[in-house]
Scaffold this motif. Structure first.
Motif, PDB file in Angstrom:
ATOM      1  N   GLU B 315      15.067  49.527  23.228  1.00 31.85           N
ATOM      2  CA  GLU B 315      15.504  50.219  24.439  1.00 31.85           C
ATOM      3  C   GLU B 315      15.591  49.246  25.602  1.00 31.85           C
ATOM      4  O   GLU B 315      16.489  49.326  26.438  1.00 31.85           O
ATOM      5  CB  GLU B 315      14.559  51.393  24.756  1.00 31.85           C
ATOM      6  N   SER B 316      14.663  48.271  25.653  1.00 31.84           N
ATOM      7  CA  SER B 316      14.728  47.327  26.773  1.00 31.84           C
ATOM      8  C   SER B 316      15.969  46.436  26.651  1.00 31.84           C
ATOM      9  O   SER B 316      16.604  46.105  27.654  1.00 31.84           O
ATOM     10  CB  SER B 316      13.442  46.506  26.879  1.00 31.84           C
ATOM     11  N   ALA B 317      16.358  46.088  25.409  1.00 25.88           N
ATOM     12  CA  ALA B 317      17.588  45.299  25.222  1.00 25.88           C
ATOM     13  C   ALA B 317      18.809  46.127  25.625  1.00 25.88           C
ATOM     14  O   ALA B 317      19.755  45.620  26.232  1.00 25.88           O
ATOM     15  CB  ALA B 317      17.712  44.839  23.778  1.00 25.88           C
ATOM     16  N   ARG B 318      18.780  47.434  25.280  1.00 23.29           N
ATOM     17  CA  ARG B 318      19.907  48.309  25.658  1.00 23.29           C
ATOM     18  C   ARG B 318      19.993  48.454  27.173  1.00 23.29           C
ATOM     19  O   ARG B 318      21.073  48.387  27.756  1.00 23.29           O
ATOM     20  CB  ARG B 318      19.751  49.687  25.009  1.00 23.29           C
ATOM     21  N   GLU B 319      18.847  48.606  27.805  1.00 21.34           N
ATOM     22  CA  GLU B 319      18.830  48.760  29.264  1.00 21.34           C
ATOM     23  C   GLU B 319      19.351  47.477  29.932  1.00 21.34           C
ATOM     24  O   GLU B 319      20.157  47.528  30.865  1.00 21.34           O
ATOM     25  CB  GLU B 319      17.402  49.087  29.733  1.00 21.34           C
ATOM     26  N   ALA B 320      18.913  46.320  29.423  1.00 22.39           N
ATOM     27  CA  ALA B 320      19.382  45.043  29.979  1.00 22.39           C
ATOM     28  C   ALA B 320      20.888  44.898  29.773  1.00 22.39           C
ATOM     29  O   ALA B 320      21.614  44.451  30.665  1.00 22.39           O
ATOM     30  CB  ALA B 320      18.629  43.879  29.336  1.00 22.39           C
ATOM     31  N   ALA B 321      21.374  45.318  28.581  1.00 18.81           N
ATOM     32  CA  ALA B 321      22.803  45.211  28.290  1.00 18.81           C
ATOM     33  C   ALA B 321      23.611  46.169  29.174  1.00 18.81           C
ATOM     34  O   ALA B 321      24.682  45.822  29.664  1.00 18.81           O
ATOM     35  CB  ALA B 321      23.057  45.502  26.814  1.00 18.81           C
ATOM     36  N   ARG B 322      23.082  47.375  29.387  1.00 18.88           N
ATOM     37  CA  ARG B 322      23.778  48.341  30.259  1.00 18.88           C
ATOM     38  C   ARG B 322      23.941  47.769  31.664  1.00 18.88           C
ATOM     39  O   ARG B 322      25.015  47.798  32.245  1.00 18.88           O
ATOM     40  CB  ARG B 322      22.966  49.644  30.351  1.00 18.88           C
ATOM     41  N   ARG B 323      22.840  47.209  32.184  1.00 18.18           N
ATOM     42  CA  ARG B 323      22.893  46.624  33.529  1.00 18.18           C
ATOM     43  C   ARG B 323      23.889  45.472  33.567  1.00 18.18           C
ATOM     44  O   ARG B 323      24.668  45.335  34.509  1.00 18.18           O
ATOM     45  CB  ARG B 323      21.514  46.082  33.935  1.00 18.18           C
ATOM     46  N   ALA B 324      23.838  44.629  32.518  1.00 20.56           N
ATOM     47  CA  ALA B 324      24.708  43.450  32.474  1.00 20.56           C
ATOM     48  C   ALA B 324      26.183  43.871  32.409  1.00 20.56           C
ATOM     49  O   ALA B 324      27.021  43.330  33.129  1.00 20.56           O
ATOM     50  CB  ALA B 324      24.346  42.576  31.279  1.00 20.56           C
ATOM     51  N   LEU B 325      26.484  44.836  31.541  1.00 18.67           N
ATOM     52  CA  LEU B 325      27.883  45.262  31.395  1.00 18.67           C
ATOM     53  C   LEU B 325      28.385  45.900  32.680  1.00 18.67           C
ATOM     54  O   LEU B 325      29.535  45.696  33.083  1.00 18.67           O
ATOM     55  CB  LEU B 325      28.027  46.225  30.209  1.00 18.67           C
ATOM     56  N   ASP B 326      27.516  46.649  33.334  1.00 15.45           N
ATOM     57  CA  ASP B 326      27.892  47.263  34.599  1.00 15.45           C
ATOM     58  C   ASP B 326      28.235  46.170  35.618  1.00 15.45           C
ATOM     59  O   ASP B 326      29.266  46.217  36.283  1.00 15.45           O
ATOM     60  CB  ASP B 326      26.728  48.136  35.096  1.00 15.45           C
ATOM     61  N   TYR B 327      27.373  45.157  35.698  1.00 14.80           N
ATOM     62  CA  TYR B 327      27.630  44.068  36.650  1.00 14.80           C
ATOM     63  C   TYR B 327      28.910  43.319  36.278  1.00 14.80           C
ATOM     64  O   TYR B 327      29.711  42.960  37.140  1.00 14.80           O
ATOM     65  CB  TYR B 327      26.443  43.093  36.687  1.00 14.80           C
ATOM     66  N   MET B 328      29.083  43.080  34.967  1.00 16.76           N
ATOM     67  CA  MET B 328      30.220  42.275  34.510  1.00 16.76           C
ATOM     68  C   MET B 328      31.534  43.057  34.492  1.00 16.76           C
ATOM     69  O   MET B 328      32.600  42.483  34.259  1.00 16.76           O
ATOM     70  CB  MET B 328      29.941  41.732  33.099  1.00 16.76           C
ATOM     71  N   GLY B 329      31.453  44.352  34.725  1.00 10.91           N
ATOM     72  CA  GLY B 329      32.668  45.163  34.701  1.00 10.91           C
ATOM     73  C   GLY B 329      33.289  45.228  33.312  1.00 10.91           C
ATOM     74  O   GLY B 329      34.508  45.174  33.162  1.00 10.91           O
ATOM     75  N   LEU B 330      32.436  45.310  32.292  1.00 12.45           N
ATOM     76  CA  LEU B 330      32.904  45.307  30.898  1.00 12.45           C
ATOM     77  C   LEU B 330      32.380  46.527  30.155  1.00 12.45           C
ATOM     78  O   LEU B 330      31.398  47.145  30.574  1.00 12.45           O
ATOM     79  CB  LEU B 330      32.426  44.030  30.191  1.00 12.45           C
ATOM     80  N   GLU B 331      33.020  46.816  29.040  1.00  9.68           N
ATOM     81  CA  GLU B 331      32.596  47.940  28.206  1.00  9.68           C
ATOM     82  C   GLU B 331      32.062  47.414  26.879  1.00  9.68           C
ATOM     83  O   GLU B 331      32.584  46.420  26.353  1.00  9.68           O
ATOM     84  CB  GLU B 331      33.808  48.822  27.872  1.00  9.68           C
ATOM     85  N   GLU B 332      31.094  48.127  26.337  1.00  6.77           N
ATOM     86  CA  GLU B 332      30.606  47.758  25.003  1.00  6.77           C
ATOM     87  C   GLU B 332      31.764  47.836  24.020  1.00  6.77           C
ATOM     88  O   GLU B 332      32.686  48.629  24.186  1.00  6.77           O
ATOM     89  CB  GLU B 332      29.465  48.702  24.575  1.00  6.77           C
ATOM     90  N   GLY B 333      31.708  46.959  23.012  1.00 10.56           N
ATOM     91  CA  GLY B 333      32.723  47.012  21.961  1.00 10.56           C
ATOM     92  C   GLY B 333      34.055  46.345  22.290  1.00 10.56           C
ATOM     93  O   GLY B 333      34.953  46.301  21.455  1.00 10.56           O
TER      94      GLY B 333
END
Lengths: 206, 479
Positions: B315-333
């Protein structure tokens, strides 16, 4: 170095891993030549919007955390750049202790040099403290360096360990540089024995 | 047992001044590198205490972090930065510290310049108020970044209080594929062990892949050691190290060179060296990597997609990835090759050396930078710039539409006028993709020089291995 023995204070939480020193103090504040005035800039991009207003969603902007002296952070706190400005900024924002499961090496040394105490506690203990402080109802901790113990008013206790060198420095307010300079005889002796083939910077660099 | 000692332990014992080497000792510093950003408070601390600089002859100062990359005839634009540069000049003059200032032909990024001059040699201890001091470990030196208070301590005493650290061997074996570089190896290692994987440790890189790297490649790998959280990273000295050093300005000549070389090689780890931890990396499994997030471990091979959050282990990796993708303006996948770019930065202490510029030029030759991209090449030093120009690399870059600029740290950290605007997306050969690193709101993707050049010409990420090799010919590269 200013002596440190015990802090009793409000706890603020920043439950994120890998908070890097670029976030703690962004580059534009590194052009200054003094050691003061960094508190307002601490966590600048997370703390303020483009117009300079506080972002309400940033954890440390919550009214319940005003005046906090203990920062409860995630793993690998202070990673990245060696900028000591990050420690100056945290101290000047009012923090005297950072509690986290782990710290980045350079940050930890910088913190100790400035009397900002990095307290490493295991993951479950940090998670428990995060939960308590996360209620934002004025959770406080006592951080006792002499006893190497963190405790709260409900009687919870957690032991931590600090390298004896730093513990002694902080408790007595000793200055590592002063201690180094007292080894003048050893330093001079070492210098006399150094290989003459080692480089010096005295060249006409062309 | 000599055969079991590591390079780190040999260097450690050879620098003991006082105290207990098993607990905490006073360690001698052979080379102290200084730059404008982390030194002013150290010098003023010395002045306030009435202390002097003990060994200006073991200290070298360089202006690099906030120098503009435009022509040196133009002034540094901001007054606060100018004052910092002025203080460095004044502090160095007062203390007798040699300074490579803005106008010196040897000026450049401190971690490019030190090795270039031959100042970093095997068995030495090297410190600098900069985390990428780990670069110098490529020479089999113990090299690490320090804060400003420690800069002051070294200026005054030439020593630091240090505790011994556990060792981590990162053994890399197998041939790197075509188009897979030292940068990809560094990103691959961090991907494997994580941004805190080296925490508290001294990393030694070993194995046939590491032995096969040039000194420039070794510097790239050691440079990124700090991004794995390690205290320092080093590579045992060998004939590649000795050959690189021969003839450099600070290196002894003639008979003395032979004596020095023998001494250098004695610092290599023994054949049965004992490490506290070991990690194995299979180089044949590495690909050109592209980071998609906001720390250097968040990377995937160029042909892959940004991970789906559900694939992540915690969950902590998912939370970090969510924050990162939000900042980077990117979508998973999202497929990495579908990410469009606005800027390309080729340079830094990670990838600003001649070999890096050659690799980027080989891709840029005969092609044009995409009209949607602004691409910059910032040589790591004045010497790199001149060498590149002698080979005609500047012409290749210019003809392809890259800006060819003056040496400095530049957009690796954006302390000079080279910064990203909010929302701009950059393929960068630098070392950190932290939020705001290259400018508030800017989005950084870390890649190798060849991958950066490929991204510049196509306007999006592309697998450099699938581009037709440009016909440079030996004449165009001058070799």
């Amino acid at each position: 170095m200013e002596a440190f023995s015990e802090v009793e204070g409000l706890v603020a939480t920043l439950p994120r891993d890998d908070v890097d020193t670029d976030q703690i103090i962004p580059k534009q504040f590194l052009k200054r030549t003094g050691r003061d005035g960094y508190g307002e800039a601490c966590f600048f991009d997370w703390r303020y919007d483009a117009d300079g207003h506080e972002r309400p969603e940033f954890e440390l902007n919550h009214p319940a955390y005003r005046g906090a002296e203990i920062l409860l952070a995630g793993r690998n706190f202070g990673c990245g750049s060696s900028r000591e400005h990050a420690v100056w900024a945290l101290s000047q924002m009012g923090f005297r202790v950072v509690v986290a499961p782990t710290f980045a090496d350079i940050f930890r040394t910088n913190a100790l040099q400035n009397g900002l105490l990095p307290v490493a506690l295991d993951d479950p203990t940090c998670a428990d403290l995060q939960q308590r402080a996360g209620r934002r109802d004025g959770y406080r901790l006592t951080v006792d360096l002499r006893a190497q113990e963190v405790r709260d008013r409900e009687g919870r206790r957690a032991a931590f360990h600090l390298d004896p060198f730093w513990r002694e420095c902080l408790l007595a307010g000793l200055d590592p540089l002063g201690m180094a300079l007292r080894e003048e005889v050893a330093i001079s002796g070492f210098e006399r024995a150094r290989s003459p083939l080692l480089p010096t910077t005295r060249h006409r660099w062309e | 047992m000599e055969a079991q000692r590591t390079a780190y332990h040999k260097i450690w014992e050879a620098h003991h001044v006082a105290g207990d080497p098993r607990q905490r000792m006073l360690m001698y510093v052979d080379l102290h590198l200084v730059h404008e950003v982390t030194s002013p408070q150290a010098f003023s601390g010395l002045r306030a205490a009435g202390r002097r600089v003990r060994r200006p002859d073991l200290t070298l100062a360089v202006m690099d972090h906030l120098v503009p990359t435009w022509e040196r005839t133009r002034e540094t634009p901001d007054p606060v930065g100018r004052e910092q540069l002025r203080q460095l000049s004044e502090n160095c003059a007062a203390a007798g510290i040699p300074l490579l200032d803005l106008y010196h032909r040897r000026q450049g990024i401190v971690h490019v310049v030190g090795p270039e001059l031959g100042l970093t040699q095997p068995g030495m201890t090297v410190v600098c108020g900069d985390s990428h001091t780990s670069t110098h470990g490529a020479f089999g030196a113990l090299a690490f970044g320090i804060g400003t208070t420690e800069v002051e301590q070294v200026l005054a005493s030439q020593c630091l209080w240090q505790a011994p650290a556990p060792t981590l061997e990162v053994r890399v074996e197998g041939q790197l594929g075509q188009g897979v570089t030292a940068k990809d190896l560094a990103l691959g290692i961090i991907r494997e062990i994580g941004v805190a994987g080296g925490q508290g440790s001294i990393v030694e890189y070993s194995g046939d892949t590491v032995r096969g790297l040039s000194m420039e490649g070794r510097m790239t790998v050691c440079n990124m050691t700090i991004e794995a959280g390690a205290r320092a990273g080093l590579i045992s000295p060998d004939q590649t190290t000795v050959a690189y050093l021969e003839g450099r300005p600070a290196v002894p000549r003639g008979h003395e060179f032979a004596v020095a070389a023998e001494r250098w090689l004695s610092f290599a780890s023994g054949p049965e060296a004992v490490f506290d931890r070991r990690v194995h990396i299979d180089a044949t499994q590495l690909a050109p990597f592209v980071t998609w997030g906001t720390n250097p471990s968040m990377s995937v091979p160029v042909g892959a997609r940004i991970p789906e959050l559900a694939e992540l282990p915690s969950e902590s990796a998912r939370e970090a990835a969510r924050r990162a993708l939000d900042y980077m303006g990117l979508e998973e996948g999202t497929a990495i090759e579908d990410i469009p770019l606005d800027r390309v930065f080729i340079g830094s202490c990670t990838n600003g050396r001649l070999e890096d510029l050659r690799a980027a030029a080989a891709v840029a030759a005969g092609r044009r930078v995409s009209p949607r991209v602004r691409a910059m090449v910032v040589p790591g030093s004045g010497a790199v710039k001149r060498a590149a120009e002698e080979e005609g690399l500047d012409r290749i870059f210019r003809e392809a539409g890259f800006e060819w600029l003056e040496a400095g740290c530049s957009m690796c950290l954006g302390m000079n006028p080279d910064i990203l605007s909010p929302g701009e997306r950059c393929a960068s050969t630098s070392n950190r993709n932290f939020e705001g690193r290259q400018g508030a709101g800017g989005r950084t993707h870390l890649v190798s020089p060849a991958m950066a050049a490929a991204a510049a010409v196509l306007g999006h990420f592309a697998d450099v291995r699938q581009l037709e090799p440009a016909d440079l010919g030996s004449a165009a590269l001058g070799r």
